[in-house]
Motif scaffolding. Structure first.
Motif, PDB file in Angstrom:
ATOM      1  N   GLU A  30     -38.556 -14.976 -40.308  1.00 35.75           N
ATOM      2  CA  GLU A  30     -38.377 -13.611 -39.835  1.00 35.75           C
ATOM      3  C   GLU A  30     -38.114 -13.650 -38.341  1.00 35.75           C
ATOM      4  O   GLU A  30     -38.855 -14.292 -37.587  1.00 35.75           O
ATOM      5  N   VAL A  59     -38.030 -11.681 -34.923  1.00 32.33           N
ATOM      6  CA  VAL A  59     -38.607 -10.492 -34.309  1.00 32.33           C
ATOM      7  C   VAL A  59     -38.078 -10.387 -32.890  1.00 32.33           C
ATOM      8  O   VAL A  59     -38.114 -11.362 -32.132  1.00 32.33           O
ATOM      9  N   ASP A  63     -50.376  -6.635 -36.732  1.00 34.16           N
ATOM     10  CA  ASP A  63     -49.399  -6.633 -37.818  1.00 34.16           C
ATOM     11  C   ASP A  63     -48.164  -5.803 -37.482  1.00 34.16           C
ATOM     12  O   ASP A  63     -47.052  -6.292 -37.473  1.00 34.16           O
ATOM     13  N   ASP A  64     -48.344  -4.537 -37.208  1.00 30.09           N
ATOM     14  CA  ASP A  64     -47.236  -3.632 -36.899  1.00 30.09           C
ATOM     15  C   ASP A  64     -47.571  -2.957 -35.579  1.00 30.09           C
ATOM     16  O   ASP A  64     -48.355  -2.013 -35.536  1.00 30.09           O
ATOM     17  N   GLN A 119     -46.087  -0.910 -33.385  1.00 27.20           N
ATOM     18  CA  GLN A 119     -45.856   0.521 -33.164  1.00 27.20           C
ATOM     19  C   GLN A 119     -46.879   1.396 -33.887  1.00 27.20           C
ATOM     20  O   GLN A 119     -47.476   2.276 -33.285  1.00 27.20           O
ATOM     21  N   SER A 120     -47.084   1.159 -35.180  1.00 20.76           N
ATOM     22  CA  SER A 120     -48.017   2.023 -35.915  1.00 20.76           C
ATOM     23  C   SER A 120     -49.462   1.755 -35.493  1.00 20.76           C
ATOM     24  O   SER A 120     -50.273   2.677 -35.425  1.00 20.76           O
ATOM     25  N   SER A 121     -49.790   0.499 -35.193  1.00 23.10           N
ATOM     26  CA  SER A 121     -51.144   0.184 -34.725  1.00 23.10           C
ATOM     27  C   SER A 121     -51.408   0.838 -33.377  1.00 23.10           C
ATOM     28  O   SER A 121     -52.494   1.367 -33.130  1.00 23.10           O
ATOM     29  N   TRP A 147     -53.364  -7.438 -27.585  1.00 25.73           N
ATOM     30  CA  TRP A 147     -52.099  -7.303 -28.304  1.00 25.73           C
ATOM     31  C   TRP A 147     -50.918  -7.705 -27.436  1.00 25.73           C
ATOM     32  O   TRP A 147     -49.766  -7.559 -27.833  1.00 25.73           O
TER      33      TRP A 147
END
Length: 181
Positions: free
Chosen positions: A19, A21, A66-67, A69-71, A114
């Motif tokens: 993947e 990123v 993990d994600d 933006q949403s985190s 993060w």
């Protein structure tokens, strides 16, 4: 998702998946649109705010969360509710600069693992909901009427004073005219 077929593989259908990123290391903005929060005195506010952040550790931004933006969004929303929950309505309305500084300080520590740092936080709009909004509108209208009444009274007072001065001046002028031969 990128699929690579391995050359010379002994097993048919054997593939390597990887993947890619892409991380933007520039300063980014995240807009929290109309987030409802409660103050300590149970007043509901809609907060529209903007957070500026920059990723300083791409590895941590990819592998420690993990994600991103949403985190980031869900954690920041929970923190906003906690920060506003500790303030009264009056403190929230008058202390936006202090709230901005508190948010930046807390979030810098919180999001460091993060790989990102919060550079700025701005409250764009803060509006009460429900009964408080209705009450504030009534108070605003009442204040406008009070100010209007005050200005009308001041105007009448000034008018009366000027008219009295005019009458007095006219009587002086008549008195001077009668004495002159």
């Amino acid at each position: 998702m990128l699929q690579i077929q391995l050359a010379g593989s002994s097993h048919e259908g054997e593939s390597l998946y990887c993947e890619l990123v892409f991380i933007d290391l520039r300063e980014n903005a995240f807009n929290f649109q109309k987030m409802p929060v409660y103050t300590r005195d149970t007043v509901m506010l809609d907060i529209n705010s903007l957070m500026y952040y920059r990723i300083f550790d791409a590895h941590a931004a990819v592998y420690n969360v993990d994600d991103l933006q949403s985190s980031l969004m869900t954690t920041a929303q929970a923190q906003m509710k906690e920060i506003f929950g500790a303030l009264t309505f009056a403190e929230a309305l008058t202390g936006q600069k202090r709230i901005n500084e508190t948010v930046v300080t807390k979030w810098k520590k919180l999001f460091a693992s993060w790989g990102l740092t919060v550079t700025r936080f701005e409250i764009l709009e803060m509006s009460p909901k429900g009964e408080m909004a209705t009450s504030m509108k009534k108070q605003m209208i009442s204040e406008r009427h009070r100010r209007s009444d005050f200005l009308l009274a001041e105007g009448r007072k000034t008018k009366s004073r000027i008219e009295a001065e005019g009458v007095k001046q006219r009587q002086l002028n008549i008195g001077i005219a009668e004495r002159t031969p």
